[in-house]
Write an enzyme that holds these catalytic residues in place. Structure first.
Site, mmCIF file in Angstrom:
data_model
loop_
_atom_site.group_PDB
_atom_site.id
_atom_site.type_symbol
_atom_site.label_atom_id
_atom_site.label_comp_id
_atom_site.label_asym_id
_atom_site.label_seq_id
_atom_site.Cartn_x
_atom_site.Cartn_y
_atom_site.Cartn_z
ATOM 1 C CG HIS A 1 -1.518 1.321 1.559
ATOM 2 N ND1 HIS A 1 -2.477 1.912 0.778
ATOM 3 C CD2 HIS A 1 -1.279 2.192 2.576
ATOM 4 C CE1 HIS A 1 -2.820 3.087 1.310
ATOM 5 N NE2 HIS A 1 -2.097 3.287 2.395
ATOM 6 C CD1 TRP B 1 6.631 3.211 4.488
ATOM 7 C CD2 TRP B 1 7.957 4.101 2.924
ATOM 8 N NE1 TRP B 1 6.981 4.473 4.890
ATOM 9 C CE2 TRP B 1 7.784 5.051 3.945
ATOM 10 C CE3 TRP B 1 8.750 4.454 1.825
ATOM 11 C CZ2 TRP B 1 8.379 6.317 3.926
ATOM 12 C CZ3 TRP B 1 9.342 5.716 1.813
ATOM 13 C CH2 TRP B 1 9.150 6.626 2.845
ATOM 14 C CG HIS C 1 12.014 14.499 6.951
ATOM 15 N ND1 HIS C 1 10.961 14.037 7.689
ATOM 16 C CD2 HIS C 1 11.772 15.805 6.735
ATOM 17 C CE1 HIS C 1 10.130 15.031 7.934
ATOM 18 N NE2 HIS C 1 10.594 16.122 7.368
ATOM 19 C CE1 TYR D 1 8.182 18.760 5.024
ATOM 20 C CE2 TYR D 1 10.487 18.336 5.366
ATOM 21 C CZ TYR D 1 9.247 18.643 5.874
ATOM 22 O OH TYR D 1 9.080 18.819 7.202
ATOM 23 C CE LYS E 1 5.776 26.933 1.407
ATOM 24 N NZ LYS E 1 5.226 27.626 0.247
ATOM 25 N NE ARG F 1 3.607 2.979 11.296
ATOM 26 C CZ ARG F 1 4.454 3.677 10.529
ATOM 27 N NH1 ARG F 1 5.403 4.413 11.078
ATOM 28 N NH2 ARG F 1 4.354 3.647 9.224
#
Lengths: 315, 535
Positions: free
Chosen positions: B78, B143, B254, B258, B332, B451
């Site tokens: 997934h 992953w 990381h 982004y 932002k 998790r």
């Protein structure tokens, strides 16, 4: 609404880490804010078609736990939470004001000259920095405190394996292999047709728990024989990765007035049995602990030879 | 009558190969962009199917559908499908379509490279998916692929590593193309600080891609040689260190998050001004904030691994650098809010998605700030609190921005308007149920649910059930999306000569809709540039 007392008959005692049958229970899941109740009924209304099991709706927040560190982590968490709530209220408030009152359909005309404003921009850059500094200071203090593992009174080597934990009380011959309780194991099988709710502490119970004294600083030396695991008991405020070939340190001191049963789980994906390697800690009085340890030591020859070594890695 | 008019317009620009050659030998940025978006959509639904399986398994306590090993395969695949198959290609597709239109370029600078970087993808995607078919099934180590666990998986292990290599090569080639296009093909007069923010955020994203995709390739190659060639990079028994992998992986990981979100910032910065009928507030601050976030992304990787036993000083460093990200991110959010302030707002589907992004991405930002505090992170790490956090920034963050972008530019691409009423249905179902899906996961994590577990203790059932129901409705609502797009392209009402959005600014809106097959063959003049910047 703050239920802090460690009363044994706390009706809302449904947390994953507390055994209902124990004579002495740990405290309840920390302070639950009255406001949660409102949210709960809202959520319940939203999902009104669900059968009202009512067993887990109140599991909303981090437990306060039973160590000085876990309590301070809880306070830090709540401080950060409320800072976020206040900031969200301010920012979302301005957004919602715009969404409501600066609509074209209400005849709002855009102020196209508003393209930037150095003073405002400096303000909204500096104020967050100050807030962050305010949050970082207590966090840094607590971090240094947590990582001080000196002056422990008892050291235990924790060895993760696929899938369970082995505990070796250093300086003794006492070694415990702690695996998922057979009742949970049976119920977890595909097509077992056993209702997990009928199994006491389904997936959170082990055959041989870790036994520790309250009021004494216990140091854990955490490692693994196969893959990376993570030893986590929320009520103790301890989570450390168990890494093959390396030893991690962690320590905790359970409040002297908080003997009880504290439950946790492996917190790093470690293969097929990741969901099935719980951790159970029995915190008992120092006297009871000494008695237990002596018993184990005298029975040690049989126990340690009878216990299988942690199995080697396999898929 | 409109039909014949359109045919005439098309015939004028229609110097393109027909049939399969148009797609296989594609060098046109619009065709390649379309193929990227279609590929992304297919992977989104495959990854979504895996997610439905996960939520079905977790509907209640007690194993229901999958063996735990299969469950771990589902959650691993997934993530890989969604990150590398759905979100990243969607951004490259949007870059292909929009960057040339927005900077006044006739095409991407390296059209044949563009063809290659797309056509690698279907093969990489097929290789990735076929991992399910080999003995032992797909990799099941998450992953993040941490060794030594990752090395316990069989035949699919090298397949997935090769698929990641291919996906990485495709991303790097795409990024090179974006950088070269932006640096060399801007219309005369379009200085860097006149570029639309979508172009800016993509330029920065492209540099991130080039910087970190090779790091990922290195990390997985070391896994491969550890497994097949007897090296011991991550094998403690041979003098290696499993934690080294974590450092290398997150040094990629990381910036990668982004890469997934920066183009979203660009899209939101296009949509909000349009539907506020007001220029973006603090344009330059937005550019600098994006660059700061990109820079900071290289020095915060340790916050993914606070519990692995780093020195206190390192943990402190990573905590402080992570908290610092809140400052440019806050800038932002404040700028978007100020853009709406005293605007003249209307709520067409792109704006709805952008407003939802604003609220829900901010919630993900707040939980990110909480996660930055190391002592609290000791409790949050590896729980559903983290799952809630990153899904808030990736689903109502990146995915909503992609959908907003499609609803925003689809009339430009197709020359037709979609069914607004259906699109609003799609929005409201998505926005409501994404919260039903992910908000309770905060509670679950805080209450102690780890998790990536295939089964859980009964007291976690209630919120998991809510989350699963949210997931099913959210998932079903997404089926509206391809239907709306397909109907629009087939039989939507032509938008004609006018801009579909009265507040839209920028060069792409100076072109007719649909944008001709070959656009900006003559660079736009300064007058066109200036007109494009006006309302």
């Amino acid at each position: 609404m703050n239920k802090l007392s460690g009363t044994a008959c706390d009706a809302r005692q449904r947390g994953p880490r507390h055994s209902g049958g124990e004579a002495q229970e740990g405290p309840s899941h920390g302070a639950r804010l009255g406001k949660w109740a409102g949210m709960l009924s809202l959520a319940a209304a939203m999902t009104g078609t669900l059968p009202a099991f009512g067993s887990g709706w109140d599991l909303l927040n981090m437990p306060r736990g039973v160590t000085n560190v876990s309590t301070r982590i809880y306070s830090l968490h709540m401080m950060a939470f409320w800072v976020c709530v206040v900031l969200a209220a301010l920012v979302f408030g301005v957004m919602i004001w715009s969404l409501l009152f600066h609509r074209k359909s209400r005849g709002a005309v855009a102020d196209v000259t508003m393209v930037h404003n150095t003073r405002v921009e400096i303000v909204w850059t500096t104020i967050p920095v100050l807030i962050l500094v305010g949050m970082a200071i207590p966090a840094a203090r607590l971090l240094v405190r947590i990582n001080n593992n000196t002056d422990s009174e008892l050291s235990i080597r924790v060895n993760g394996f696929q899938w369970g934990w082995q505990y070796q009380y250093l300086g003794t011959n006492v070694s415990i292999v702690s695996k998922l309780a057979t009742s949970s194991d049976a119920a977890s099988m595909l097509d077992s047709h056993i209702n997990p709710r009928s199994v006491p502490h389904y997936l959170l119970d082990v055959d041989h728990p870790l036994v520790v004294p309250v009021g004494e600083k216990v140091r854990l030396l955490i490692t693994s024989v196969d893959v990376i695991h993570s030893w986590w008991v929320p009520d103790l405020g301890v989570k450390r990765s168990a890494i093959p070939g390396f030893i991690n340190e962690a320590s905790f001191t359970i409040d002297p007035d908080k003997p009880g049963v504290y439950r946790g789980q492996c917190a790093d994906l470690c293969g097929r049995g990741h969901a099935f390697m719980p951790i159970v800690v029995h915190a008992v009085s120092p006297a009871a602990f000494e008695t237990w340890l002596k018993q184990q030591e005298s029975a040690g020859k049989q126990v340690s030879s009878g216990e299988p070594a942690p199995p080697a890695a396999s898929t | 009558m409109t039909e014949s008019h359109e045919t005439a317009v098309h015939a004028e620009h229609d110097h393109k190969p027909h049939g399969w050659r148009r797609w296989v030998f594609a060098t046109n940025h619009k065709d390649i962009g379309t193929m990227y978006l279609i590929f992304s959509g297919v992977m989104f639904f495959l990854g979504g199917a895996a997610a439905m399986g996960i939520r079905a398994q977790l509907f209640k306590s007690g194993l229901e559908l999958f063996d735990p090993a299969e469950f771990n395969q589902l959650l691993t695949m997934h993530a890989l499908m969604m990150i590398f198959g759905a979100v990243m290609p969607a951004w490259v597709g949007l870059a292909n379509w929009m960057i040339p239109l927005q900077i006044g370029a006739p095409d991407m600078a390296l059209p044949r490279l563009n063809n290659l970087s797309f056509w690698i993808l279907p093969f990489a995607g097929a290789l990735l998916m076929s991992a399910f078919l080999v003995p032992g099934g797909a990799p099941a180590g998450g992953w993040t692929m941490y060794p030594p666990l990752m090395e316990q998986f069989g035949a699919s292990f090298p397949m997935v590593i090769f698929a990641i290599h291919l996906l990485g090569i495709s991303s790097i080639l795409g990024a090179i193309n974006v950088i070269v296009t932006i640096m060399n093909l801007r219309a005369p007069g379009m200085s860097l600080l006149r570029m639309p923010l979508f172009v800016w955020t993509w330029l920065i994203t492209a540099f991130l891609l080039i910087a970190v995709m090779p790091v990922l390739a290195g990390a997985v190659t070391m896994l491969l040689t550890d497994h097949f060639f007897g090296t011991s990079f991550f094998n403690a028994a041979g003098g290696g260190d499993p934690v080294l992998f974590l450092h290398v992986f997150w040094f990629f990981g990381h910036p990668e998050v982004y890469i997934l979100i920066l183009p979203a910032f660009g899209v939101i910065s296009e949509i909000i001004p349009t539907f506020s009928r007001k220029p973006l507030f603090g344009y330059e601050a937005m550019v600098y904030a994006t660059a700061s976030i990109a820079f900071l992304s290289f020095i915060v990787w340790g916050h993914h691994m606070f519990t692995v036993g780093m020195p206190v000083s390192a943990q402190l460093f990573f905590m402080l650098s992570t908290m610092l990200i809140a400052v440019p991110t806050g800038v932002k959010v404040f700028n978007w809010t100020a853009t709406m302030w005293r605007g003249s707002l209307s709520f067409e589907p792109p704006m709805l998605f952008a407003v939802a992004f604003l609220f829900l991405f901010t919630i993900g930002g707040f939980s990110g700030l909480m996660l930055a505090l190391v002592p609290s992170d000791y409790q949050y790490h590896g729980t559903y609190f983290v799952v809630a956090h990153f899904h808030y920034v990736l689903v109502p963050g990146a995915v909503f921005a992609i959908m907003g972008a499609v609803y925003y530019w689809l009339p430009k691409w197709s020359g037709r308007m979609y069914d607004m009423r259906l699109a609003k249905w799609h929005f409201w179902l998505s926005a409501i149920f994404v919260n039903v899906l992910f908000f309770p996961q905060h509670f679950l994590g805080l209450a102690g649910m780890p998790r990536r577990i295939a089964d859980y203790a009964p007291q976690f059932t209630d919120w998991n059930m809510v989350s699963s129901i949210g997931g099913f409705v959210f998932g079903a609502a997404q089926l509206l999306f391809p239907y709306i797009v397909w109907r629009c392209v087939r039989s939507g009402k032509p938008v004609g000569a006018n801009k579909p959005w009265e507040g839209a600014r920028g060069l792409e809106w100076e072109l007719p809709s649909p944008a001709p097959y070959h656009s900006w063959q003559e660079p736009p003049s300064e007058a066109v540039l200036a007109h494009g910047a006006e309302h």
